[in-house]
Design a protein around this motif. Structure first.
Motif, PDB file in Angstrom:
ATOM      1  N   UNK A  14       5.898  47.386  22.099  1.00  0.00           N
ATOM      2  CA  UNK A  14       6.540  46.939  23.342  1.00  0.00           C
ATOM      3  C   UNK A  14       5.508  46.811  24.456  1.00  0.00           C
ATOM      4  N   UNK A  15       4.596  47.772  24.531  1.00  0.00           N
ATOM      5  CA  UNK A  15       3.552  47.711  25.561  1.00  0.00           C
ATOM      6  C   UNK A  15       2.547  46.602  25.269  1.00  0.00           C
ATOM      7  N   UNK A  16       2.222  46.400  24.000  1.00  0.00           N
ATOM      8  CA  UNK A  16       1.286  45.333  23.633  1.00  0.00           C
ATOM      9  C   UNK A  16       1.861  43.970  24.009  1.00  0.00           C
ATOM     10  N   UNK A  17       3.154  43.790  23.812  1.00  0.00           N
ATOM     11  CA  UNK A  17       3.792  42.524  24.168  1.00  0.00           C
ATOM     12  C   UNK A  17       3.667  42.249  25.668  1.00  0.00           C
ATOM     13  N   UNK A  18       3.700  43.297  26.468  1.00  0.00           N
ATOM     14  CA  UNK A  18       3.583  43.135  27.918  1.00  0.00           C
ATOM     15  C   UNK A  18       2.159  42.765  28.323  1.00  0.00           C
ATOM     16  N   UNK A  19       1.183  43.336  27.630  1.00  0.00           N
ATOM     17  CA  UNK A  19      -0.215  43.127  28.032  1.00  0.00           C
ATOM     18  C   UNK A  19      -0.897  41.976  27.304  1.00  0.00           C
ATOM     19  N   UNK A  20      -0.509  41.740  26.025  1.00  0.00           N
ATOM     20  CA  UNK A  20      -1.181  40.727  25.210  1.00  0.00           C
ATOM     21  C   UNK A  20      -0.293  39.534  24.866  1.00  0.00           C
ATOM     22  N   UNK A  21       1.001  39.714  24.992  1.00  0.00           N
ATOM     23  CA  UNK A  21       1.905  38.632  24.630  1.00  0.00           C
ATOM     24  C   UNK A  21       2.076  38.514  23.132  1.00  0.00           C
ATOM     25  N   UNK A  22       2.444  37.329  22.676  1.00  0.00           N
ATOM     26  CA  UNK A  22       2.699  37.124  21.258  1.00  0.00           C
ATOM     27  C   UNK A  22       4.137  37.420  20.909  1.00  0.00           C
ATOM     28  N   UNK A  23       4.398  37.489  19.606  1.00  0.00           N
ATOM     29  CA  UNK A  23       5.749  37.748  19.114  1.00  0.00           C
ATOM     30  C   UNK A  23       5.819  39.115  18.458  1.00  0.00           C
ATOM     31  N   UNK A  24       6.934  39.786  18.640  1.00  0.00           N
ATOM     32  CA  UNK A  24       7.110  41.113  18.064  1.00  0.00           C
ATOM     33  C   UNK A  24       6.948  41.079  16.545  1.00  0.00           C
ATOM     34  N   UNK A  25       7.439  40.018  15.916  1.00  0.00           N
ATOM     35  CA  UNK A  25       7.349  39.902  14.462  1.00  0.00           C
ATOM     36  C   UNK A  25       5.895  39.934  14.003  1.00  0.00           C
ATOM     37  N   UNK A  26       5.032  39.240  14.761  1.00  0.00           N
ATOM     38  CA  UNK A  26       3.614  39.233  14.398  1.00  0.00           C
ATOM     39  C   UNK A  26       3.033  40.631  14.486  1.00  0.00           C
ATOM     40  N   UNK A  27       3.266  41.355  15.602  1.00  0.00           N
ATOM     41  CA  UNK A  27       2.672  42.678  15.788  1.00  0.00           C
ATOM     42  C   UNK A  27       3.241  43.690  14.795  1.00  0.00           C
ATOM     43  N   UNK A  28       4.527  43.570  14.478  1.00  0.00           N
ATOM     44  CA  UNK A  28       5.112  44.446  13.454  1.00  0.00           C
ATOM     45  C   UNK A  28       4.354  44.306  12.139  1.00  0.00           C
ATOM     46  N   UNK A  32      -9.995  37.368  18.089  1.00  0.00           N
ATOM     47  CA  UNK A  32      -9.632  36.630  16.879  1.00  0.00           C
ATOM     48  C   UNK A  32      -8.137  36.323  16.850  1.00  0.00           C
ATOM     49  N   UNK A  33      -7.330  37.307  17.225  1.00  0.00           N
ATOM     50  CA  UNK A  33      -5.876  37.108  17.235  1.00  0.00           C
ATOM     51  C   UNK A  33      -5.491  35.985  18.189  1.00  0.00           C
ATOM     52  N   UNK A  34      -6.067  36.006  19.382  1.00  0.00           N
ATOM     53  CA  UNK A  34      -5.760  34.983  20.376  1.00  0.00           C
ATOM     54  C   UNK A  34      -6.231  33.607  19.918  1.00  0.00           C
ATOM     55  N   UNK A  35      -7.445  33.541  19.353  1.00  0.00           N
ATOM     56  CA  UNK A  35      -7.973  32.259  18.875  1.00  0.00           C
ATOM     57  C   UNK A  35      -7.111  31.701  17.755  1.00  0.00           C
ATOM     58  N   UNK A  36      -6.677  32.546  16.849  1.00  0.00           N
ATOM     59  CA  UNK A  36      -5.827  32.099  15.731  1.00  0.00           C
ATOM     60  C   UNK A  36      -4.526  31.512  16.270  1.00  0.00           C
TER      61      UNK A  36
END
Length: 283
Positions: free
Chosen positions: A221-235, A150-154
């Motif tokens: 930090x690890x999620x950004x390496x494996x899934x990408x996206x922006x840190x602001x979104x994951x925060x 869902x996150x990727x599709x969005x």
């Protein structure tokens, strides 16, 4: 006999697993099985997994065989950020529509049914499919995706479709939190290995505490390496999730189960949540 721990293969469950001392647990005869929620639900019901995160609907289907672990859940008070209905037209206009459902989770599928049928009084038809937004929408008016799909599709479709966050809709209609995943243990395993289950439980709690204390920084930090996206979104994503399972979260789950029973989607009423006594766990 070893204790098999189920690990949902989505980022929203990571706070409970990120800081686990896996080597220590493996030395205590624990092993880990990562799968999507639907697979874990089936495996735990079949006795192939002993303890771990499962869809909250899966607990309702097996409430006489499972015991819930307190203070652990994936819950939202409003937008959950990873459970979306993507639609070609406004939600209120979906009467008579064909809806494609993800095959990955039972909780979100049944929440969507509550939303469409109970909250909006819509009659629709459902088809279960492998999660793939483009394929799902070829012959359907809307589709449900969850988790990382869902996150990727969005991120990919942007404003190409109407997008509805089911956690947000639930909260606006009920004023209650929505618990999507719970931590449960098979009653047989709990009776046979109470000390080991206690150790596993305390490990989940410690990982959750460390994740929250560190504001999910290392994990993101690890999620950004494996899934990408922006840190602001994951925060924002993790800050919006509730990892607890106290009185209010349980109240929301009770109401969810009550609605599903009334609508005929649960054959047996869940009258009481069977939660392990925390005082016994820490002994």
């Amino acid at each position: 006999m070893s204790v098999i721990i189920g690990e949902i293969s989505y980022t929203n469950i990571l706070p409970f697993f990120y800081y686990l001392d896996r080597d220590k647990l493996q030395r205590q005869q624990c092993s880990f099985v990562p799968q999507v929620p639907a697979q874990l639900n089936q495996a735990m019901a079949a006795g192939k997994i002993d303890v771990g995160g499962i869809s909250s609907f899966a607990y309702a289907e097996n409430s006489t065989h499972f015991t819930l672990l307190p203070n652990l859940s994936v819950t939202s008070y409003g937008p959950v950020g990873s459970i979306f209905l993507f639609s070609k037209k406004p939600l209120q206009q979906l009467g008579g529509a064909k809806i494609a459902l993800t095959s990955s989770s039972a909780t979100s599928v049944n929440l969507l049914k509550v939303v469409l049928e109970h909250f909006y009084s819509l009659e629709v038809s459902y088809t279960t499919m492998t999660p793939d937004l483009k394929k799902m929408l070829v012959e359907h008016d809307a589709c449900l995706l969850i988790g990382d799909d869902a996150i990727l599709a969005k991120h990919e479709v942007g404003k190409s479709y109407y997008c509805y966050d089911l956690g947000d809709i639930w909260y606006k209609h009920t004023g209650l939190p929505m618990t999507f995943a719970v931590f449960a243990v098979r009653n047989e395993t709990l009776n046979e290995h109470p000390s080991l289950i206690g150790a596993v439980y305390r490990s989940f709690l410690e990982s959750k505490k460390m994740s929250e204390t560190n504001q999910y920084e290392l994990m993101i930090d690890d999620i950004l390496k494996t899934h990408g996206g922006e840190k602001k979104f994951w925060d924002m994503y993790f800050q919006n999730l509730c990892n607890d399972f106290g009185e209010q979260e349980q109240k929301g789950l009770d109401y969810f189960y009550e609605l599903l029973f009334q609508m005929g989607y649960l054959p047996n009423q869940v009258k009481t949540l069977n939660i392990w006594d925390a005082a016994r766990i820490v002994e």
